[in-house]
Every structure is written in structure tokens, then in C-alpha cells.
Design a protein around this motif. Sequence first.
Motif, PDB file in Angstrom:
ATOM      1  N   PRO A  69      34.057  37.384   6.847  1.00  0.00           N
ATOM      2  CA  PRO A  69      32.680  36.896   7.022  1.00  0.00           C
ATOM      3  C   PRO A  69      31.805  37.257   5.821  1.00  0.00           C
ATOM      4  CG  PRO A  69      33.190  38.661   8.587  1.00  0.00           C
ATOM      5  CD  PRO A  69      34.411  38.425   7.778  1.00  0.00           C
ATOM      6  N   ARG A  70      30.845  36.397   5.526  1.00  0.00           N
ATOM      7  CA  ARG A  70      29.865  36.719   4.488  1.00  0.00           C
ATOM      8  C   ARG A  70      29.061  37.931   4.924  1.00  0.00           C
ATOM      9  NH1 ARG A  70      25.889  32.578   4.248  1.00  0.00           N
ATOM     10  NH2 ARG A  70      26.595  32.014   6.326  1.00  0.00           N
TER      11      ARG A  70
ATOM     12  N   ARG B 104      23.021  36.474  27.076  1.00  0.00           N
ATOM     13  CA  ARG B 104      23.710  35.312  26.503  1.00  0.00           C
ATOM     14  C   ARG B 104      22.870  34.719  25.368  1.00  0.00           C
ATOM     15  NH1 ARG B 104      25.527  33.453  30.856  1.00  0.00           N
ATOM     16  NH2 ARG B 104      23.577  32.611  31.626  1.00  0.00           N
ATOM     17  N   ASP B 105      21.547  34.630  25.579  1.00  0.00           N
ATOM     18  CA  ASP B 105      20.657  34.115  24.530  1.00  0.00           C
ATOM     19  C   ASP B 105      20.694  35.017  23.302  1.00  0.00           C
ATOM     20  OD1 ASP B 105      18.488  32.368  23.503  1.00  0.00           O
ATOM     21  OD2 ASP B 105      17.298  34.211  23.693  1.00  0.00           O
ATOM     22  N   PHE B 106      20.661  36.339  23.523  1.00  0.00           N
ATOM     23  CA  PHE B 106      20.736  37.270  22.399  1.00  0.00           C
ATOM     24  C   PHE B 106      22.045  37.092  21.631  1.00  0.00           C
ATOM     25  CE2 PHE B 106      22.441  41.174  20.609  1.00  0.00           C
ATOM     26  CZ  PHE B 106      21.473  41.447  19.662  1.00  0.00           C
ATOM     27  N   LEU B 107      23.162  37.018  22.350  1.00  0.00           N
ATOM     28  CA  LEU B 107      24.466  36.867  21.693  1.00  0.00           C
ATOM     29  C   LEU B 107      24.541  35.568  20.886  1.00  0.00           C
ATOM     30  CD1 LEU B 107      26.790  38.255  24.484  1.00  0.00           C
ATOM     31  CD2 LEU B 107      26.323  39.315  22.260  1.00  0.00           C
ATOM     32  N   GLN B 108      23.916  34.508  21.378  1.00  0.00           N
ATOM     33  CA  GLN B 108      23.886  33.245  20.620  1.00  0.00           C
ATOM     34  C   GLN B 108      23.065  33.390  19.357  1.00  0.00           C
ATOM     35  OE1 GLN B 108      22.392  30.537  23.592  1.00  0.00           O
ATOM     36  NE2 GLN B 108      24.444  30.005  24.310  1.00  0.00           N
ATOM     37  N   ARG B 109      21.901  34.030  19.460  1.00  0.00           N
ATOM     38  CA  ARG B 109      21.018  34.209  18.305  1.00  0.00           C
ATOM     39  C   ARG B 109      21.593  35.161  17.263  1.00  0.00           C
ATOM     40  NH1 ARG B 109      16.972  37.110  19.524  1.00  0.00           N
ATOM     41  NH2 ARG B 109      17.323  37.420  21.728  1.00  0.00           N
ATOM     42  N   SER B 110      22.396  36.126  17.719  1.00  0.00           N
ATOM     43  CA  SER B 110      22.895  37.147  16.802  1.00  0.00           C
ATOM     44  C   SER B 110      24.344  36.929  16.375  1.00  0.00           C
ATOM     45  CB  SER B 110      22.752  38.539  17.438  1.00  0.00           C
ATOM     46  OG  SER B 110      23.565  38.633  18.587  1.00  0.00           O
ATOM     47  N   GLN B 111      24.952  35.806  16.796  1.00  0.00           N
ATOM     48  CA  GLN B 111      26.326  35.509  16.387  1.00  0.00           C
ATOM     49  C   GLN B 111      26.351  35.239  14.883  1.00  0.00           C
ATOM     50  OE1 GLN B 111      29.028  35.685  18.176  1.00  0.00           O
ATOM     51  NE2 GLN B 111      30.562  34.409  17.219  1.00  0.00           N
ATOM     52  N   HIS B 112      27.329  35.806  14.191  1.00  0.00           N
ATOM     53  CA  HIS B 112      27.431  35.607  12.744  1.00  0.00           C
ATOM     54  C   HIS B 112      27.463  34.107  12.448  1.00  0.00           C
ATOM     55  CE1 HIS B 112      28.946  35.567   8.662  1.00  0.00           C
ATOM     56  NE2 HIS B 112      28.629  36.859   8.583  1.00  0.00           N
ATOM     57  N   PRO B 113      26.659  33.639  11.476  1.00  0.00           N
ATOM     58  CA  PRO B 113      26.556  32.199  11.213  1.00  0.00           C
ATOM     59  C   PRO B 113      27.869  31.531  10.786  1.00  0.00           C
ATOM     60  CG  PRO B 113      25.248  33.467   9.622  1.00  0.00           C
ATOM     61  CD  PRO B 113      25.748  34.428  10.636  1.00  0.00           C
ATOM     62  N   ASP B 114      28.815  32.296  10.237  1.00  0.00           N
ATOM     63  CA  ASP B 114      30.104  31.704   9.865  1.00  0.00           C
ATOM     64  C   ASP B 114      31.002  31.483  11.076  1.00  0.00           C
ATOM     65  OD1 ASP B 114      29.230  31.923   7.260  1.00  0.00           O
ATOM     66  OD2 ASP B 114      30.528  33.608   6.746  1.00  0.00           O
ATOM     67  N   TYR B 115      30.603  32.010  12.240  1.00  0.00           N
ATOM     68  CA  TYR B 115      31.455  31.970  13.429  1.00  0.00           C
ATOM     69  C   TYR B 115      30.710  31.436  14.650  1.00  0.00           C
ATOM     70  CZ  TYR B 115      34.531  34.587  10.471  1.00  0.00           C
ATOM     71  OH  TYR B 115      35.329  34.957   9.424  1.00  0.00           O
ATOM     72  N   LEU B 116      29.761  30.549  14.432  1.00  0.00           N
ATOM     73  CA  LEU B 116      28.994  29.997  15.545  1.00  0.00           C
ATOM     74  C   LEU B 116      29.873  29.246  16.538  1.00  0.00           C
ATOM     75  CD1 LEU B 116      25.788  28.796  13.672  1.00  0.00           C
ATOM     76  CD2 LEU B 116      26.081  30.847  15.106  1.00  0.00           C
TER      77      LEU B 116
END
Length: 154
Positions: A109-110, A59-71
Motif C-alpha cells: 500500500p502507498r 461500518r461508516d468509520f471503516l468505510q471512511r478509513s479504509q486505505h484508498p488503494d483497497y477500497l
Amino acid sequence: MRRRLLALVGLAGLLLAGCSSTIPGEPVAAASPSSDRQLVQGYFTELNAAAAEGAATQRDFLQRSQHPDYLDELCDLGDLTLNIDPAMSTLRVDPDWVPPGAGRGAGHPRGLVYVLGVSVSIRQDGALLGEQIGSQRVVILDGKAYGFAPCPTG
């Protein structure tokens, strides 16, 4: 249990969204720069290493690696973990892709969007709940690989 099974089926459907449509023409693999290929491979290596450590680590990895335009599109998988085996030979650029159900008219996404075939194993407390084959997108933006965390439904 029934609710969890429905969520699993919904998650599998989300992972495979867009895979069932037919696109006219002949597929042509686009050459991707080797540095992007390494970043994409590294994304899946880290995702699977996090899964091996448990749901909280993934879950922590998925939060850190989520595309910044789609947080704000991030979902919690609860106690499920995903192991994703990428077929790197299928990696290609997907310039027109927009995440399904993207909120607030987010659009493309960018970054450089790649798509590739994957095999997904869904586990709960180490027990295999299901396996699916589909495709997944990874975006390279500013020298980093980003993904889109799947959202279970149900």
C-alpha cells in the motif's frame, strides 16, 4: 447461530493472519515520528468510539478509513462491532507488508505502514462474543491514518 460462530472464528483468524509465523533475527523497535503515533492512536480512538455508537456507525468509520488503494477489499461486519485496544509501545514500521489476499496484484500500500500489537473484542448487540490478541496494520498516507477492514469468513 452456527454460521455466526463460524464467521466469528474466521474473523478472528483473519485478524491474526501472519501472526503465527516466526521471523528470524532479533526484534528492534523503530522510532516512529510522534505525529504518526498520534494519528495511529487517533485511528483506534475513533474506531472504538464508533463501535460504542453501534454497528452502523462503525461500518461508516471503516468505510471512511479504509486505505484508498483497497477500497474494493472492504467487507461488511454485519451487526458485529470491534473494540481494539492498541499496545502503542509495540508500534513499528513494517515496510514489506502486503495485505493478505489483496486482489488484482495490488502489492504494497502507498504510505508508511505501521504494525502494532492489539487486543480485539468482538461484540454483537453489546454481548461479548470473543477476544483475540494479534497485530494490526495502520498506514499513514498524506497525513491521515488508514486501516484495512477485516472480513469475516464462513
